[in-house]
Design a protein around this motif. Structure first.
Motif, PDB file in Angstrom:
ATOM      1  N   THR A   1      43.494  40.792  52.330  1.00  0.00           N
ATOM      2  CA  THR A   1      44.724  40.271  51.788  1.00  0.00           C
ATOM      3  C   THR A   1      44.882  38.743  51.724  1.00  0.00           C
ATOM      4  O   THR A   1      45.013  38.113  53.010  1.00  0.00           O
ATOM      5  N   VAL A   2      44.870  38.068  50.605  1.00  0.00           N
ATOM      6  CA  VAL A   2      45.117  36.694  50.753  1.00  0.00           C
ATOM      7  C   VAL A   2      46.377  36.219  50.072  1.00  0.00           C
ATOM      8  O   VAL A   2      46.519  36.468  48.772  1.00  0.00           O
ATOM      9  N   SER A   3      47.313  35.555  50.721  1.00  0.00           N
ATOM     10  CA  SER A   3      48.466  35.249  50.423  1.00  0.00           C
ATOM     11  C   SER A   3      48.632  33.907  49.736  1.00  0.00           C
ATOM     12  O   SER A   3      47.813  32.871  50.106  1.00  0.00           O
TER      13      SER A   3
ATOM     14  N   SER B   1      37.395  29.534  51.505  1.00  0.00           N
ATOM     15  CA  SER B   1      38.253  29.188  50.441  1.00  0.00           C
ATOM     16  C   SER B   1      38.683  30.149  49.701  1.00  0.00           C
ATOM     17  O   SER B   1      38.700  30.622  48.229  1.00  0.00           O
ATOM     18  N   LEU B   2      39.297  31.140  50.575  1.00  0.00           N
ATOM     19  CA  LEU B   2      39.763  32.313  50.046  1.00  0.00           C
ATOM     20  C   LEU B   2      40.994  32.018  49.051  1.00  0.00           C
ATOM     21  O   LEU B   2      41.747  31.241  49.012  1.00  0.00           O
ATOM     22  N   LYS B   3      40.915  32.959  47.579  1.00  0.00           N
ATOM     23  CA  LYS B   3      42.108  32.705  46.880  1.00  0.00           C
ATOM     24  C   LYS B   3      42.802  34.314  46.684  1.00  0.00           C
ATOM     25  O   LYS B   3      42.253  35.178  47.168  1.00  0.00           O
ATOM     26  N   PRO B   4      44.120  34.152  46.216  1.00  0.00           N
ATOM     27  CA  PRO B   4      44.770  35.414  46.104  1.00  0.00           C
ATOM     28  C   PRO B   4      44.113  36.535  45.433  1.00  0.00           C
ATOM     29  O   PRO B   4      44.213  37.787  45.685  1.00  0.00           O
ATOM     30  N   GLU B   5      43.389  36.011  44.289  1.00  0.00           N
ATOM     31  CA  GLU B   5      42.582  36.855  43.518  1.00  0.00           C
ATOM     32  C   GLU B   5      41.564  37.618  44.268  1.00  0.00           C
ATOM     33  O   GLU B   5      40.732  38.473  43.846  1.00  0.00           O
ATOM     34  N   ASP B   6      40.988  37.171  45.562  1.00  0.00           N
ATOM     35  CA  ASP B   6      40.170  37.932  46.267  1.00  0.00           C
ATOM     36  C   ASP B   6      40.736  39.086  47.114  1.00  0.00           C
ATOM     37  O   ASP B   6      40.061  40.049  47.701  1.00  0.00           O
ATOM     38  N   THR B   7      41.898  39.330  47.168  1.00  0.00           N
ATOM     39  CA  THR B   7      42.757  40.386  47.481  1.00  0.00           C
ATOM     40  C   THR B   7      42.128  41.777  46.848  1.00  0.00           C
ATOM     41  O   THR B   7      42.085  42.010  45.926  1.00  0.00           O
ATOM     42  N   ALA B   8      41.826  42.604  47.792  1.00  0.00           N
ATOM     43  CA  ALA B   8      41.070  43.693  47.476  1.00  0.00           C
ATOM     44  C   ALA B   8      40.711  44.675  48.484  1.00  0.00           C
ATOM     45  O   ALA B   8      40.647  44.024  49.766  1.00  0.00           O
ATOM     46  N   VAL B   9      40.155  45.771  48.553  1.00  0.00           N
ATOM     47  CA  VAL B   9      39.554  46.522  49.503  1.00  0.00           C
ATOM     48  C   VAL B   9      38.068  46.304  49.283  1.00  0.00           C
ATOM     49  O   VAL B   9      37.443  46.404  48.248  1.00  0.00           O
TER      50      VAL B   9
ATOM     51  N   VAL C   1      45.294  36.653  55.369  1.00  0.00           N
ATOM     52  CA  VAL C   1      45.018  35.184  55.586  1.00  0.00           C
ATOM     53  C   VAL C   1      45.764  34.374  54.424  1.00  0.00           C
ATOM     54  O   VAL C   1      45.843  35.009  53.315  1.00  0.00           O
ATOM     55  N   GLN C   2      45.933  33.221  54.761  1.00  0.00           N
ATOM     56  CA  GLN C   2      46.589  32.213  53.546  1.00  0.00           C
ATOM     57  C   GLN C   2      45.533  31.924  52.495  1.00  0.00           C
ATOM     58  O   GLN C   2      44.291  31.588  52.846  1.00  0.00           O
ATOM     59  N   ALA C   3      45.924  31.642  51.300  1.00  0.00           N
ATOM     60  CA  ALA C   3      45.017  30.797  50.635  1.00  0.00           C
ATOM     61  C   ALA C   3      44.237  29.754  51.065  1.00  0.00           C
ATOM     62  O   ALA C   3      44.917  28.811  51.573  1.00  0.00           O
ATOM     63  N   GLY C   4      42.962  29.545  50.780  1.00  0.00           N
ATOM     64  CA  GLY C   4      42.210  28.568  51.473  1.00  0.00           C
ATOM     65  C   GLY C   4      41.541  28.940  52.680  1.00  0.00           C
ATOM     66  O   GLY C   4      40.705  28.102  53.315  1.00  0.00           O
ATOM     67  N   GLY C   5      41.966  29.768  53.073  1.00  0.00           N
ATOM     68  CA  GLY C   5      41.566  30.395  54.638  1.00  0.00           C
ATOM     69  C   GLY C   5      40.222  30.982  54.547  1.00  0.00           C
ATOM     70  O   GLY C   5      39.537  31.242  53.522  1.00  0.00           O
ATOM     71  N   SER C   6      39.691  31.506  55.591  1.00  0.00           N
ATOM     72  CA  SER C   6      38.247  32.195  55.921  1.00  0.00           C
ATOM     73  C   SER C   6      38.512  33.627  56.577  1.00  0.00           C
ATOM     74  O   SER C   6      39.375  33.540  57.424  1.00  0.00           O
ATOM     75  N   LEU C   7      37.576  34.320  56.290  1.00  0.00           N
ATOM     76  CA  LEU C   7      37.388  35.811  56.987  1.00  0.00           C
ATOM     77  C   LEU C   7      35.947  35.841  57.147  1.00  0.00           C
ATOM     78  O   LEU C   7      35.017  35.585  56.093  1.00  0.00           O
ATOM     79  N   ARG C   8      35.486  36.610  57.963  1.00  0.00           N
ATOM     80  CA  ARG C   8      34.274  37.253  58.241  1.00  0.00           C
ATOM     81  C   ARG C   8      34.217  38.572  58.340  1.00  0.00           C
ATOM     82  O   ARG C   8      34.804  39.219  59.213  1.00  0.00           O
TER      83      ARG C   8
ATOM     84  N   VAL D   1      32.207  34.458  43.160  1.00  0.00           N
ATOM     85  CA  VAL D   1      32.561  34.121  44.513  1.00  0.00           C
ATOM     86  C   VAL D   1      31.303  33.067  45.000  1.00  0.00           C
ATOM     87  O   VAL D   1      31.302  32.756  46.047  1.00  0.00           O
ATOM     88  N   LYS D   2      30.485  32.550  43.954  1.00  0.00           N
ATOM     89  CA  LYS D   2      29.363  31.836  44.442  1.00  0.00           C
ATOM     90  C   LYS D   2      30.004  30.637  44.844  1.00  0.00           C
ATOM     91  O   LYS D   2      30.949  30.018  44.348  1.00  0.00           O
ATOM     92  N   GLY D   3      29.253  29.858  45.903  1.00  0.00           N
ATOM     93  CA  GLY D   3      29.754  28.700  46.568  1.00  0.00           C
ATOM     94  C   GLY D   3      30.829  28.814  47.659  1.00  0.00           C
ATOM     95  O   GLY D   3      31.075  27.989  48.331  1.00  0.00           O
ATOM     96  N   ARG D   4      31.497  30.128  47.673  1.00  0.00           N
ATOM     97  CA  ARG D   4      32.471  30.357  48.511  1.00  0.00           C
ATOM     98  C   ARG D   4      32.278  31.486  49.567  1.00  0.00           C
ATOM     99  O   ARG D   4      32.786  31.293  50.712  1.00  0.00           O
ATOM    100  N   PHE D   5      31.315  32.526  49.402  1.00  0.00           N
ATOM    101  CA  PHE D   5      31.117  33.416  50.045  1.00  0.00           C
ATOM    102  C   PHE D   5      29.586  33.318  50.544  1.00  0.00           C
ATOM    103  O   PHE D   5      28.922  32.998  49.569  1.00  0.00           O
TER     104      PHE D   5
END
Length: 121
Positions: A118-120, A83-91, A11-18, A62-66
């Motif tokens: 993965t957050v681009s 509001s995903l950020k590149p630094e949220d990239t992880a398993v 997902v791109q930065a600023g996007g969402s996933l569940r 992640v408070k306020g975003r997750f």
């Protein structure tokens, strides 16, 4: 308890996933469920936890975003990530029987397989 996670992706930065995690076992309702994550070259870290009654706790990052939630009827716990950020990239790993000590160190008794987020930029 066995845990099956799904929902990761790119997902791109600023996007969402569940993310979703379905548990098998007769006592799902008694488990504190949650999510951890591990980025490349880093240690696994706590993300969020939810009790059987719905009480929640989050990592400061992640408070306020997750948002973590659970559906006990479906034996499923969710992690809504906005509001995903590149630094949220992880398993991301689903976990059960989560405990926390006096130093706010979280651990778990059961782990699911990871799902890649993965957050681009």
């Amino acid at each position: 308890v066995q845990l099956q996670a799904s929902g990761g992706g790119l997902v791109q930065a600023g996007g969402s996933l569940r993310l979703s995690c379905t548990a098998s076992g007769r006592t799902f309702n008694s488990y504190r469920m949650g999510w951890f994550r591990q980025a490349p070259g880093k240690e696994r870290e706590f993300v969020a936890v939810i009790s059987w009654s719905g009480s929640t706790a989050y990592a400061d990052s992640v408070k306020g975003r997750f948002t973590i939630s659970r559906d006990n009827a479906k034996n499923t716990v969710y992690l809504q990530m906005n509001s995903l950020k590149p630094e949220d990239t992880a398993v991301y790993y689903c976990a059960a029987s989560i405990t926390v000590n006096d130093n706010r160190y979280y651990n778990a008794g059961s782990w699911g397989q990871g799902t890649q987020v993965t957050v681009s930029s």
